[in-house]
Design a protein around this motif. Structure first.
Motif, PDB file in Angstrom:
ATOM      1  N   LEU A   1       0.825  -1.215   0.000  1.00 31.71           N
ATOM      2  CA  LEU A   1       0.000   0.000   0.000  1.00 31.71           C
ATOM      3  C   LEU A   1       0.857   1.261   0.000  1.00 31.71           C
ATOM      4  CD1 LEU A   1      -2.853  -1.078   2.450  1.00 31.71           C
ATOM      5  CD2 LEU A   1      -2.978  -0.862  -0.034  1.00 31.71           C
ATOM      6  N   GLN A   2       2.016   1.217   0.648  1.00 31.79           N
ATOM      7  CA  GLN A   2       2.926   2.356   0.625  1.00 31.79           C
ATOM      8  C   GLN A   2       3.525   2.544  -0.763  1.00 31.79           C
ATOM      9  OE1 GLN A   2       5.641   1.349   3.747  1.00 31.79           O
ATOM     10  NE2 GLN A   2       4.346   2.191   5.347  1.00 31.79           N
ATOM     11  N   GLU A   3       3.862   1.446  -1.417  1.00 33.89           N
ATOM     12  CA  GLU A   3       4.476   1.539  -2.745  1.00 33.89           C
ATOM     13  C   GLU A   3       3.507   2.064  -3.793  1.00 33.89           C
ATOM     14  OE1 GLU A   3       6.214  -2.259  -3.642  1.00 33.89           O
ATOM     15  OE2 GLU A   3       7.807  -2.000  -2.139  1.00 33.89           O
ATOM     16  N   ILE A   4       2.228   1.756  -3.660  1.00 27.51           N
ATOM     17  CA  ILE A   4       1.262   2.250  -4.660  1.00 27.51           C
ATOM     18  C   ILE A   4       0.697   3.610  -4.285  1.00 27.51           C
ATOM     19  CG2 ILE A   4       0.673  -0.070  -5.445  1.00 27.51           C
ATOM     20  CD1 ILE A   4      -1.963   0.173  -3.900  1.00 27.51           C
ATOM     21  N   GLY A   5       1.114   4.147  -3.120  1.00 27.14           N
ATOM     22  CA  GLY A   5       0.743   5.504  -2.753  1.00 27.14           C
ATOM     23  C   GLY A   5      -0.508   5.636  -1.906  1.00 27.14           C
ATOM     24  N   MET A   6      -1.097   4.548  -1.447  1.00 26.29           N
ATOM     25  CA  MET A   6      -2.301   4.640  -0.622  1.00 26.29           C
ATOM     26  C   MET A   6      -1.974   4.960   0.842  1.00 26.29           C
ATOM     27  SD  MET A   6      -4.861   1.749  -2.105  1.00 26.29           S
ATOM     28  CE  MET A   6      -6.221   2.328  -1.128  1.00 26.29           C
ATOM     29  N   LEU A   7      -0.769   4.629   1.276  1.00 28.58           N
ATOM     30  CA  LEU A   7      -0.319   4.949   2.623  1.00 28.58           C
ATOM     31  C   LEU A   7       0.968   5.759   2.538  1.00 28.58           C
ATOM     32  CD1 LEU A   7      -0.725   1.607   4.634  1.00 28.58           C
ATOM     33  CD2 LEU A   7      -2.112   3.646   4.819  1.00 28.58           C
ATOM     34  N   LYS A   8       1.117   6.683   3.482  1.00 28.03           N
ATOM     35  CA  LYS A   8       2.340   7.472   3.551  1.00 28.03           C
ATOM     36  C   LYS A   8       3.445   6.615   4.143  1.00 28.03           C
ATOM     37  CE  LYS A   8       4.260  11.603   5.603  1.00 28.03           C
ATOM     38  NZ  LYS A   8       4.105  12.602   6.643  1.00 28.03           N
ATOM     39  N   LYS A   9       4.634   6.684   3.568  1.00 31.42           N
ATOM     40  CA  LYS A   9       5.773   5.921   4.073  1.00 31.42           C
ATOM     41  C   LYS A   9       6.282   6.561   5.358  1.00 31.42           C
ATOM     42  CE  LYS A   9       7.385   4.111  -0.308  1.00 31.42           C
ATOM     43  NZ  LYS A   9       8.505   3.896  -1.197  1.00 31.42           N
ATOM     44  N   PRO A  10       6.375   5.754   6.421  1.00 33.81           N
ATOM     45  CA  PRO A  10       6.937   6.305   7.656  1.00 33.81           C
ATOM     46  C   PRO A  10       8.447   6.437   7.516  1.00 33.81           C
ATOM     47  CG  PRO A  10       6.530   3.975   7.925  1.00 33.81           C
ATOM     48  CD  PRO A  10       6.019   4.358   6.558  1.00 33.81           C
ATOM     49  N   GLY A  11       8.997   7.371   8.200  1.00 29.73           N
ATOM     50  CA  GLY A  11      10.444   7.515   8.127  1.00 29.73           C
ATOM     51  C   GLY A  11      10.900   8.811   8.757  1.00 29.73           C
ATOM     52  N   LEU A  12      12.170   8.995   8.707  1.00 26.83           N
ATOM     53  CA  LEU A  12      12.775  10.180   9.286  1.00 26.83           C
ATOM     54  C   LEU A  12      12.815  11.297   8.260  1.00 26.83           C
ATOM     55  CD1 LEU A  12      15.845   8.385  10.906  1.00 26.83           C
ATOM     56  CD2 LEU A  12      13.691   8.947  12.002  1.00 26.83           C
ATOM     57  N   ASP A  13      12.692  12.535   8.744  1.00 26.59           N
ATOM     58  CA  ASP A  13      12.852  13.646   7.813  1.00 26.59           C
ATOM     59  C   ASP A  13      14.347  13.825   7.518  1.00 26.59           C
ATOM     60  OD1 ASP A  13      14.013  15.091   9.923  1.00 26.59           O
ATOM     61  OD2 ASP A  13      12.164  16.178  10.384  1.00 26.59           O
ATOM     62  N   GLU A  14      14.669  14.741   6.632  1.00 23.01           N
ATOM     63  CA  GLU A  14      16.061  14.906   6.185  1.00 23.01           C
ATOM     64  C   GLU A  14      17.012  15.217   7.343  1.00 23.01           C
ATOM     65  OE1 GLU A  14      16.318  17.787   3.039  1.00 23.01           O
ATOM     66  OE2 GLU A  14      14.591  16.912   2.015  1.00 23.01           O
ATOM     67  N   HIS A  15      16.583  16.088   8.254  1.00 22.47           N
ATOM     68  CA  HIS A  15      17.429  16.475   9.384  1.00 22.47           C
ATOM     69  C   HIS A  15      17.699  15.278  10.295  1.00 22.47           C
ATOM     70  CE1 HIS A  15      19.164  18.836  12.594  1.00 22.47           C
ATOM     71  NE2 HIS A  15      18.284  18.326  13.447  1.00 22.47           N
ATOM     72  N   GLN A  16      16.651  14.513  10.611  1.00 22.32           N
ATOM     73  CA  GLN A  16      16.815  13.346  11.475  1.00 22.32           C
ATOM     74  C   GLN A  16      17.704  12.296  10.808  1.00 22.32           C
ATOM     75  OE1 GLN A  16      12.623  12.564  11.866  1.00 22.32           O
ATOM     76  NE2 GLN A  16      12.614  13.194  14.014  1.00 22.32           N
ATOM     77  N   GLN A  17      17.514  12.080   9.512  1.00 14.70           N
ATOM     78  CA  GLN A  17      18.307  11.087   8.791  1.00 14.70           C
ATOM     79  C   GLN A  17      19.779  11.477   8.784  1.00 14.70           C
ATOM     80  OE1 GLN A  17      17.118   8.164   7.614  1.00 14.70           O
ATOM     81  NE2 GLN A  17      19.219   7.616   7.188  1.00 14.70           N
ATOM     82  N   LYS A  18      20.054  12.770   8.600  1.00 12.35           N
ATOM     83  CA  LYS A  18      21.431  13.257   8.607  1.00 12.35           C
ATOM     84  C   LYS A  18      22.068  13.033   9.975  1.00 12.35           C
ATOM     85  CE  LYS A  18      24.161  17.416   7.822  1.00 12.35           C
ATOM     86  NZ  LYS A  18      24.134  18.864   7.629  1.00 12.35           N
TER      87      LYS A  18
END
Length: 100
Positions: free
Chosen positions: A26-43
Motif C-alpha cells: 500500500l505504501q508503494e502504490i501511494g495509498m499509505l504514507k511511508k513512515p520515516g525520518l525527515d532529512e534532518h533526522q536522517q542526517k
C-alpha cells in the motif's frame, strides 16, 4: 515464537509478516504514507553511525551484513538489530530511537 528475517528485522508471527507485506504494498502504490525520518533526522542518524563506526574501527570491531555493529541489540521501535550504547544511552542507528 517469531523469527529474524534477513536484515536483522524481528517478525513476531506469520500474520505480522503478512500484514507487513500488505502495508509495504500500500505504501508503494501511494495509498499509505511511508513512515520515516525527515532529512534532518536522517542526517543526524548517519552522523552518529559514522562516528560510532569510526571510533570502533580502530579496535577491530566489524559491521554485520546490514552495516550495523555486530554487537548491536534489537531496537524496540523498528525491530532491527541496530541499537548500540552511545554517549551512555541506547541509540538505534536505523530509526534514531533513543532512551535519552
Amino acid at each position: 515464537g517469531g523469527y529474524f528475517k534477513k536484515g536483522g528485522k524481528f517478525v513476531p508471527s506469520l500474520v505480522a509478516e503478512i500484514g507487513e507485506v500488505v502495508e509495504t504494498h500500500l505504501q508503494e502504490i501511494g495509498m499509505l504514507k511511508k513512515p520515516g525520518l525527515d532529512e534532518h533526522q536522517q542526517k543526524l542518524v548517519e552522523e552518529k553511525k559514522a562516528e560510532y563506526m569510526e571510533k570502533h574501527a580502530k579496535s577491530g570491531e566489524e559491521a554485520n551484513d546490514e552495516g550495523f555493529p555486530k554487537g548491536a541489540q534489537l531496537c524496540k521501535k523498528c525491530n532491527t538489530k541496530a541499537s548500540i550504547l552511545m554517549d551512555g544511552c541506547m541509540t538505534c542507528l536505523n530509526c534514531g530511537d533513543s532512551k535519552c
